[in-house]
Design a protein around this motif. Structure first.
Motif, PDB file in Angstrom:
ATOM      1  N   GLU A 135     -46.096   0.379  66.144  1.00  0.00           N
ATOM      2  CA  GLU A 135     -45.628   0.304  67.912  1.00  0.00           C
ATOM      3  C   GLU A 135     -43.920   0.429  67.940  1.00  0.00           C
ATOM      4  N   LEU A 136     -43.413   0.017  66.807  1.00  0.00           N
ATOM      5  CA  LEU A 136     -41.921   0.110  66.737  1.00  0.00           C
ATOM      6  C   LEU A 136     -41.616   1.567  66.259  1.00  0.00           C
ATOM      7  N   LYS A 137     -42.249   2.447  65.433  1.00  0.00           N
ATOM      8  CA  LYS A 137     -41.740   3.363  65.006  1.00  0.00           C
ATOM      9  C   LYS A 137     -42.110   4.767  66.086  1.00  0.00           C
ATOM     10  N   GLU A 138     -43.270   4.065  66.985  1.00  0.00           N
ATOM     11  CA  GLU A 138     -43.606   5.232  68.011  1.00  0.00           C
ATOM     12  C   GLU A 138     -42.790   5.005  69.176  1.00  0.00           C
ATOM     13  N   GLU A 139     -42.059   3.976  69.432  1.00  0.00           N
ATOM     14  CA  GLU A 139     -40.923   3.734  70.270  1.00  0.00           C
ATOM     15  C   GLU A 139     -39.749   4.155  70.151  1.00  0.00           C
ATOM     16  N   ILE A 140     -39.317   4.170  68.800  1.00  0.00           N
ATOM     17  CA  ILE A 140     -38.112   4.874  68.348  1.00  0.00           C
ATOM     18  C   ILE A 140     -38.322   6.634  68.462  1.00  0.00           C
ATOM     19  N   GLU A 141     -39.529   7.018  67.993  1.00  0.00           N
ATOM     20  CA  GLU A 141     -39.940   8.297  68.174  1.00  0.00           C
ATOM     21  C   GLU A 141     -39.699   8.869  69.568  1.00  0.00           C
ATOM     22  N   TYR A 142     -40.138   8.050  70.778  1.00  0.00           N
ATOM     23  CA  TYR A 142     -40.143   8.259  71.883  1.00  0.00           C
ATOM     24  C   TYR A 142     -38.435   8.097  72.308  1.00  0.00           C
ATOM     25  N   LEU A 143     -37.942   7.397  72.212  1.00  0.00           N
ATOM     26  CA  LEU A 143     -36.652   7.252  72.491  1.00  0.00           C
ATOM     27  C   LEU A 143     -35.726   8.524  71.842  1.00  0.00           C
ATOM     28  N   ARG A 144     -35.951   8.776  70.488  1.00  0.00           N
ATOM     29  CA  ARG A 144     -35.310  10.040  70.082  1.00  0.00           C
ATOM     30  C   ARG A 144     -35.615  11.221  70.840  1.00  0.00           C
ATOM     31  N   MET A 145     -36.789  11.398  71.177  1.00  0.00           N
ATOM     32  CA  MET A 145     -37.275  12.725  71.996  1.00  0.00           C
ATOM     33  C   MET A 145     -36.601  12.663  73.264  1.00  0.00           C
ATOM     34  N   GLU A 146     -36.488  11.413  73.898  1.00  0.00           N
ATOM     35  CA  GLU A 146     -35.752  11.410  75.098  1.00  0.00           C
ATOM     36  C   GLU A 146     -34.264  11.636  75.019  1.00  0.00           C
TER      37      GLU A 146
END
Length: 168
Positions: A135-146
C-alpha cells in the motif's frame, strides 16, 4: 526574381548613397521588408549574407530549436532572428515557430488527457504503521506520478507564456 547582384546594389545604395529602404523598394518594385532583411544579413554576415549558393538549404532540427529559443528568449523580431542566423527569409523562422507552437499544443493536449485518465486515489488518513508495504509503495508511485504531471504542466505553461507578446 531579384539577383544577388541587385540585392548587393540595394544594400550599397542604402549604406553609401543614403537611399531609404522605401526608395529602394519602390525602385525594385518589391516589399521593403526584403530590403531590411538584406541590410540586416549584410550587417551580421557581410557579403556572404547576400550572395548565397543556389539551391535549397536543409536545416537540422537542433538548429531550428536554437533559432526558436533565441526568438523567444530575446524577443527579437522574425527579421532580426533570420538575419542573425543567416536565414534568407523571415518566413522560414515564422514557419518554424508555428510548427513548434503546434507541437507544444499537442504535448499539452496529451498531458491534459493523461491527467483526465489518472484515477484519483483518496486514501484515508491512517497511521503509517497500519498500512502494508504494498500500500505504501502504491501510494508513493501515485504521488510520484502526480508530481511528474504537475511539473510537466508547469513547464508547458511557462513555454506558452514565452509566446505571449511582451508588454512595453
Amino acid at each position: 526574381m531579384i539577383s544577388d547582384e541587385q540585392k548587393l546594389a540595394a544594400v550599397i545604395a542604402y549604406f553609401e548613397e543614403n537611399e531609404s529602404t522605401y526608395q529602394i523598394a519602390k525602385r525594385l518594385q518589391i516589399d521593403r521588408h526584403y530590403i531590411r532583411l538584406w541590410i540586416e544579413l549584410y550587417r551580421y554576415h557581410d557579403i556572404e549574407g547576400i550572395i548565397r549558393p543556389q539551391g535549397y538549404t536543409n536545416y537540422e532540427d537542433s538548429f531550428k530549436i536554437k533559432v526558436i529559443q533565441h526568438l523567444i528568449e530575446t524577443g527579437d523580431s522574425l527579421l532580426q532572428t533570420a538575419a542573425k542566423f543567416n536565414i534568407p527569409s523571415r518566413e522560414t523562422v515564422r514557419r518554424w515557430k508555428k510548427q513548434w507552437m503546434s507541437k507544444a499544443g499537442e504535448v499539452l493536449y496529451q498531458v491534459e488527457k493523461e491527467c483526465q485518465s489518472m484515477q484519483k486515489k483518496h486514501t484515508p488518513a491512517t497511521d503509517l504503521n497500519e498500512k502494508t508495504m504494498d500500500e505504501l509503495k502504491e501510494e508513493i508511485e501515485y504521488l510520484r506520478m502526480e508530481n511528474a504531471y504537475l511539473k510537466k504542466l508547469k513547464a508547458l505553461a511557462q513555454e506558452k507564456d514565452a509566446f505571449k507578446p511582451k508588454k512595453k
